[in-house]
Design a protein around this motif. Sequence first.
Motif, PDB file in Angstrom:
ATOM      1  N   SER A 159       0.835  -1.206   0.000  1.00  0.00           N
ATOM      2  CA  SER A 159       0.000   0.000   0.000  1.00  0.00           C
ATOM      3  C   SER A 159       0.867   1.252   0.000  1.00  0.00           C
ATOM      4  O   SER A 159       0.575   2.231  -0.701  1.00  0.00           O
ATOM      5  CB  SER A 159      -0.917   0.010   1.224  1.00  0.00           C
ATOM      6  N   LYS A 162       2.148   1.797  -3.462  1.00  0.00           N
ATOM      7  CA  LYS A 162       1.127   2.418  -4.314  1.00  0.00           C
ATOM      8  C   LYS A 162       1.067   3.925  -4.063  1.00  0.00           C
ATOM      9  O   LYS A 162       0.938   4.725  -5.002  1.00  0.00           O
ATOM     10  CB  LYS A 162      -0.245   1.816  -4.003  1.00  0.00           C
ATOM     11  N   LYS A 166       1.724   7.065  -6.517  1.00  0.00           N
ATOM     12  CA  LYS A 166       0.718   8.111  -6.704  1.00  0.00           C
ATOM     13  C   LYS A 166       1.325   9.490  -6.482  1.00  0.00           C
ATOM     14  O   LYS A 166       1.064  10.433  -7.251  1.00  0.00           O
ATOM     15  CB  LYS A 166      -0.445   7.882  -5.738  1.00  0.00           C
ATOM     16  N   ASP A 172       1.860   2.737 -10.305  1.00  0.00           N
ATOM     17  CA  ASP A 172       2.242   1.608  -9.456  1.00  0.00           C
ATOM     18  C   ASP A 172       3.749   1.634  -9.235  1.00  0.00           C
ATOM     19  O   ASP A 172       4.465   2.482  -9.795  1.00  0.00           O
ATOM     20  CB  ASP A 172       1.829   0.284 -10.116  1.00  0.00           C
ATOM     21  N   THR A 185       3.459  -4.041  -6.768  1.00  0.00           N
ATOM     22  CA  THR A 185       2.846  -4.027  -5.442  1.00  0.00           C
ATOM     23  C   THR A 185       1.698  -5.018  -5.324  1.00  0.00           C
ATOM     24  O   THR A 185       1.419  -5.524  -4.240  1.00  0.00           O
ATOM     25  CB  THR A 185       2.311  -2.624  -5.092  1.00  0.00           C
TER      26      THR A 185
END
Length: 287
Positions: A159, A162, A166, A172, A185
Amino acid sequence: MTRIVYVNGEYLPETEAKVSIFDRGFLMADGVYEVTSVLDGKLVDFEGHAVRLERSLSELDMASPVTKDELLAIHRELVAKNGIEEGMVYLQITRGAPGDRDFVFPDPAVTPSTIVLFTQNKPGLADSPAAKTGMKVISVDDIRWGRRDIKTVQLLYPSMGKMMAKKAGCDDAWMVEDGFVTEGTSNNAYIVKGNTIITRQLSNDILHGITRAAVLRFAKEAQMQVEERLFTIDEAKEADEAFVTSATTFVMPVVEIDGAAIGTGKPGSVAARLREIYLEESRKAAI
């Protein structure tokens, strides 16, 4: 429509579903999971997911509260109750709720496993626009525990990966350990050089992807060359194509790594063809 979920033998509205605060999945991330895609109201690769679930449970010495046939029936019932045509079914089994917090595993004869399933409706899953434009990824250090082949609910670092992607304006992250790419991920990673598809070999270092197995089988049947070995980020940047596979993205092209365009910077023909074959064959075999 209120979503119907499954918790420990009962089909319930999601607003009524409850799990104990002492559940070890909540307190210890002591649980495993699977995600099965749904296309045309049918389950894709269910057998593979069920077999991997059994392996994950076995590796953690965790009891399964249901048989494979019962699990299939639950999946189908949830798909029907929620009217899912395209989407997914999430399944999680934990070591249960012993009534207090303790590092020592509870006795499975006294503390039954917890099982939870729910659906996610994803219209257009097979026609994702990202398949036409491709994904952009960054590389991050892989600092996860050493048994990534067990599909556990320990997903904090993926997480975080990710979120790092972002923040960088990407989709990713590919994780790197000892100089070599392990996986994405939430997906397996591939590059294409010439006529050869290259992906890391199976070991405890990566998840044994169900979609990965199917895609590599289809690739070989289509007379494509497959090489299972380590590769680096630098090698990926020099590749002709790159892509990832997972149960929910199927085959998804990668067009940029750490700001460097892969090949032409657009989705390549190998990834496009594999996605086409995978979706076609998966629809035929779905149950």
